[in-house]
Design a protein around this motif. Structure first.
Motif, PDB file in Angstrom:
ATOM      1  N   PRO A 105       1.155  -1.201   0.251  1.00 40.13           N
ATOM      2  CA  PRO A 105      -0.107   0.165  -0.269  1.00 40.13           C
ATOM      3  C   PRO A 105       0.566   0.896   0.065  1.00 40.13           C
ATOM      4  CG  PRO A 105       0.189  -0.757   1.845  1.00 40.13           C
ATOM      5  CD  PRO A 105       0.333  -2.485   1.490  1.00 40.13           C
ATOM      6  N   ILE A 106       2.042   1.547   0.130  1.00 44.53           N
ATOM      7  CA  ILE A 106       3.005   2.516   0.366  1.00 44.53           C
ATOM      8  C   ILE A 106       3.259   3.317  -1.331  1.00 44.53           C
ATOM      9  CG2 ILE A 106       5.407   1.074   0.368  1.00 44.53           C
ATOM     10  CD1 ILE A 106       4.877   4.114   2.380  1.00 44.53           C
ATOM     11  N   PHE A 107       3.027   2.566  -2.043  1.00 45.69           N
ATOM     12  CA  PHE A 107       3.401   2.675  -3.472  1.00 45.69           C
ATOM     13  C   PHE A 107       2.277   3.157  -3.351  1.00 45.69           C
ATOM     14  CE2 PHE A 107       5.465  -1.603  -5.051  1.00 45.69           C
ATOM     15  CZ  PHE A 107       6.539  -0.914  -4.272  1.00 45.69           C
ATOM     16  N   GLY A 108       1.543   3.317  -2.976  1.00 49.29           N
ATOM     17  CA  GLY A 108      -0.367   4.623  -3.375  1.00 49.29           C
ATOM     18  C   GLY A 108      -0.053   5.861  -2.319  1.00 49.29           C
ATOM     19  N   LEU A 109       0.515   5.971  -1.270  1.00 47.39           N
ATOM     20  CA  LEU A 109       1.347   6.710  -0.936  1.00 47.39           C
ATOM     21  C   LEU A 109       2.230   8.163  -2.471  1.00 47.39           C
ATOM     22  CD1 LEU A 109       0.910   5.643   2.367  1.00 47.39           C
ATOM     23  CD2 LEU A 109      -0.363   7.342   1.407  1.00 47.39           C
ATOM     24  N   VAL A 110       3.185   6.481  -2.032  1.00 40.75           N
ATOM     25  CA  VAL A 110       4.249   7.282  -2.263  1.00 40.75           C
ATOM     26  C   VAL A 110       3.711   7.630  -4.395  1.00 40.75           C
ATOM     27  CG1 VAL A 110       7.056   6.454  -4.067  1.00 40.75           C
ATOM     28  CG2 VAL A 110       5.792   5.991  -1.600  1.00 40.75           C
ATOM     29  N   ILE A 111       2.967   7.198  -5.049  1.00 40.08           N
ATOM     30  CA  ILE A 111       2.972   8.089  -6.436  1.00 40.08           C
ATOM     31  C   ILE A 111       1.962   9.067  -5.819  1.00 40.08           C
ATOM     32  CG2 ILE A 111       0.772   6.595  -6.603  1.00 40.08           C
ATOM     33  CD1 ILE A 111       3.486   7.021  -8.567  1.00 40.08           C
ATOM     34  N   SER A 112       1.015   9.137  -5.115  1.00 33.51           N
ATOM     35  CA  SER A 112       0.339  10.393  -4.603  1.00 33.51           C
ATOM     36  C   SER A 112       1.036  11.799  -4.156  1.00 33.51           C
ATOM     37  CB  SER A 112      -0.423  10.015  -3.497  1.00 33.51           C
ATOM     38  OG  SER A 112      -1.526   8.632  -3.878  1.00 33.51           O
ATOM     39  N   PHE A 113       2.182  11.158  -3.178  1.00 37.10           N
ATOM     40  CA  PHE A 113       2.665  12.536  -3.583  1.00 37.10           C
ATOM     41  C   PHE A 113       3.732  12.580  -4.332  1.00 37.10           C
ATOM     42  CE2 PHE A 113       8.020  13.315  -2.704  1.00 37.10           C
ATOM     43  CZ  PHE A 113       7.282  14.640  -2.180  1.00 37.10           C
ATOM     44  N   ILE A 114       5.206  12.070  -5.368  1.00 32.48           N
ATOM     45  CA  ILE A 114       5.149  12.250  -6.415  1.00 32.48           C
ATOM     46  C   ILE A 114       4.322  13.293  -7.512  1.00 32.48           C
ATOM     47  CG2 ILE A 114       5.835  11.627  -8.727  1.00 32.48           C
ATOM     48  CD1 ILE A 114       7.113   8.698  -7.198  1.00 32.48           C
ATOM     49  N   TYR A 115       3.051  12.682  -7.833  1.00 32.61           N
ATOM     50  CA  TYR A 115       2.256  13.313  -8.873  1.00 32.61           C
ATOM     51  C   TYR A 115       1.920  14.534  -7.832  1.00 32.61           C
ATOM     52  CZ  TYR A 115       0.927   9.194 -10.638  1.00 32.61           C
ATOM     53  OH  TYR A 115       0.745   7.846 -11.635  1.00 32.61           O
ATOM     54  N   VAL A 116       1.360  15.423  -6.649  1.00 28.37           N
ATOM     55  CA  VAL A 116       1.337  16.193  -6.019  1.00 28.37           C
ATOM     56  C   VAL A 116       2.943  16.853  -5.897  1.00 28.37           C
ATOM     57  CG1 VAL A 116       1.507  17.373  -3.776  1.00 28.37           C
ATOM     58  CG2 VAL A 116      -0.168  15.427  -4.493  1.00 28.37           C
ATOM     59  N   LEU A 117       4.324  16.695  -5.774  1.00 25.40           N
ATOM     60  CA  LEU A 117       5.437  17.518  -6.333  1.00 25.40           C
ATOM     61  C   LEU A 117       5.333  17.962  -7.965  1.00 25.40           C
ATOM     62  CD1 LEU A 117       8.319  18.123  -5.157  1.00 25.40           C
ATOM     63  CD2 LEU A 117       8.716  15.544  -6.196  1.00 25.40           C
ATOM     64  N   ILE A 118       5.147  17.088  -8.899  1.00 29.47           N
ATOM     65  CA  ILE A 118       5.052  17.479  -9.884  1.00 29.47           C
ATOM     66  C   ILE A 118       3.585  18.108 -10.339  1.00 29.47           C
ATOM     67  CG2 ILE A 118       3.684  16.621 -12.900  1.00 29.47           C
ATOM     68  CD1 ILE A 118       4.297  13.980 -11.801  1.00 29.47           C
ATOM     69  N   ILE A 119       2.682  18.454  -9.628  1.00 28.82           N
ATOM     70  CA  ILE A 119       1.940  19.983  -9.630  1.00 28.82           C
ATOM     71  C   ILE A 119       2.677  21.627  -8.993  1.00 28.82           C
ATOM     72  CG2 ILE A 119      -0.242  21.138  -9.394  1.00 28.82           C
ATOM     73  CD1 ILE A 119      -1.285  18.252  -8.479  1.00 28.82           C
TER      74      ILE A 119
END
Length: 424
Positions: A105-119
């Protein structure tokens, strides 16, 4: 009168108003989740599908069947991005994508963090740097908690990578670097090839930039594809099948419809009865949508448009065209916002984008949708015993607002350039 009124608007106050409206949206989503243990409309009806736009292709990368068993139509750049998350995971550790999500489940949090960082990166490069609100943090927050972005985050869709490359493409003036970023962009989501119309306009036909962009896109595709082990014959066959039918379920399309063509899918989720007159009207939505989009495409090719007009046309066409792009395609408007803010001629279009992003309309339900029992992943894999899913009024207004944006922009171009084909 309207232009003068728009120019007098205090942008800081508007920004605070947008944030207030978005917080109303978020509050409703949180309240509904705390009550029912699953997210309401406009999030996808299958409450067990959270993050699966990320975990499903990731599973097939782990299994080394991304282009064989899965028959993916994602270009290889997506494959290599997903490959990063497979380090340390062996194929025999997971039996299906849902187990992969439960075990990691940590991947879901990581990918969300990456996407927010992209914004965060996007709102700090290119034209965004010219927007001096003094409240850059609030602008970033307004983007992050907008409805399309929240929907994209809940899906875990890879389109956020495209948002980054699109912003980089628009922020550079060097022709070769620009072509590289466009090539990377097309190799994340191929439908961004629509941006090539900027070089295909008959009055601004730019053979050099067109050839650079096409050459680099093809080079990136084939070189990365070879390293990813793509069988190109099978890939193109799969892509042709993909283009003939949407890969999104009806539930996925209608969750956050972005075009009036997407609204036609409602007909598949509601039993109007055999031979119902509603079937005709829902089909008509598609016809009206595609005729309008194709006419704007024609205008973009034959009128002597400015570079800004060609950019707006490209993005508006993309967000209003294929239903297979999904509702998360609306996040692409983030890169267009600073251009509209600085344009006295087109800043009125900004209101449609802001309404799409921020209007608190999802708490008003209007249609009950048929759906099977399922589990809520965010609710702790809770079985939803009596699922009652509704279509909200927001899911009606957003595609209509997006379509009105297209129509108003198109009518403005026709008034500004009245001749069918401008002479040189």
């Amino acid at each position: 009168m309207l232009k003068k009124y728009i120019q007098k608007i205090n942008r800081i106050k508007v920004l605070y108003l947008i944030l207030l409206l978005e917080l109303i949206n978020v509050s409703y989503y949180l309240y509904s989740f705390s009550t029912h243990s699953y997210l309401p409309s406009p999030f996808i009806l299958d409450k067990n599908d959270t993050f699966m736009d990320f975990y499903n292709p990731l599973f097939w990368v782990v299994k080394d069947g991304f282009y064989t068993d899965f028959n993916s139509v994602y270009p290889a750049l997506n494959y290599f991005f997903l490959k990063i998350f497979t380090l340390g995971i062996t194929p025999d550790q997971v039996s299906d994508p849902f187990q992969l999500r439960n075990d990691f489940p940590i991947f879901g949090l990581v990918i969300s963090f990456i996407y927010v960082l992209i914004i965060l990166i996007v709102v700090n490069i290119g034209e965004w740097r010219k927007v001096n609100f003094g409240l850059k943090g609030l602008i970033f927050l307004a983007c992050v908690i907008s409805v399309p972005v929240l929907f994209g985050l809940e899906r875990g869709n890879l389109i956020f990578l495209a948002l980054l490359f699109l912003a980089c493409y628009l922020s550079t003036s060097n022709l070769w670097i620009k072509a590289i970023f466009l090539g990377l962009l097309i190799n994340i989501k191929p439908y961004f090839a629509i941006l090539l119309i900027q070089y295909l306009n008959i009055h601004q036909f730019n053979k050099t930039e067109l050839m650079q962009s096409m050459l680099l896109s093809a080079t990136i595709f084939f070189v990365s594809g070879i390293f990813a082990g793509i069988n190109f014959t099978d890939f193109f066959k799969a892509y042709l099948l993909f283009s003939n039918s949407t890969t999104l379920t009806a539930e996925g399309v209608v969750a956050l419809p972005h075009s009036i063509a997407s609204m036609s899918v409602i007909n598949k989720l509601i039993n109007f009865g055999e031979g119902s007159r509603y079937t005709f009207w829902f089909s008509l939505l598609k016809v009206v949508n595609y005729i309008s989009v194709l006419f704007l495409l024609y205008v973009a090719l034959v009128k002597r448009l400015t570079p800004l007009e060609l950019l707006i046309a490209s993005i508006v066409i993309l967000t209003n065209f294929s239903i297979s792009t999904g509702g998360y395609i609306l996040i692409i408007y983030i890169v267009l916002i600073p251009y509209l803010l600085q344009s006295k001629e087109y800043n009125k279009l900004l209101f449609f984008i802001l309404f799409i992003y921020a209007l608190p309309l999802d708490w008003i339900n209007i249609l009950e949708l048929n759906h099977q029992y399922n589990y809520s992943y965010l609710g702790g894999n809770l079985l939803i015993n009596e699922p009652t899913f509704f279509l909200s009024i927001g899911s009606i207004f957003r595609p209509i607002l997006n379509f009105l944006l297209l129509i108003i922009f198109l009518l403005h171009l026709l008034r500004k350039y009245p001749k069918l084909v401008n002479k040189r």
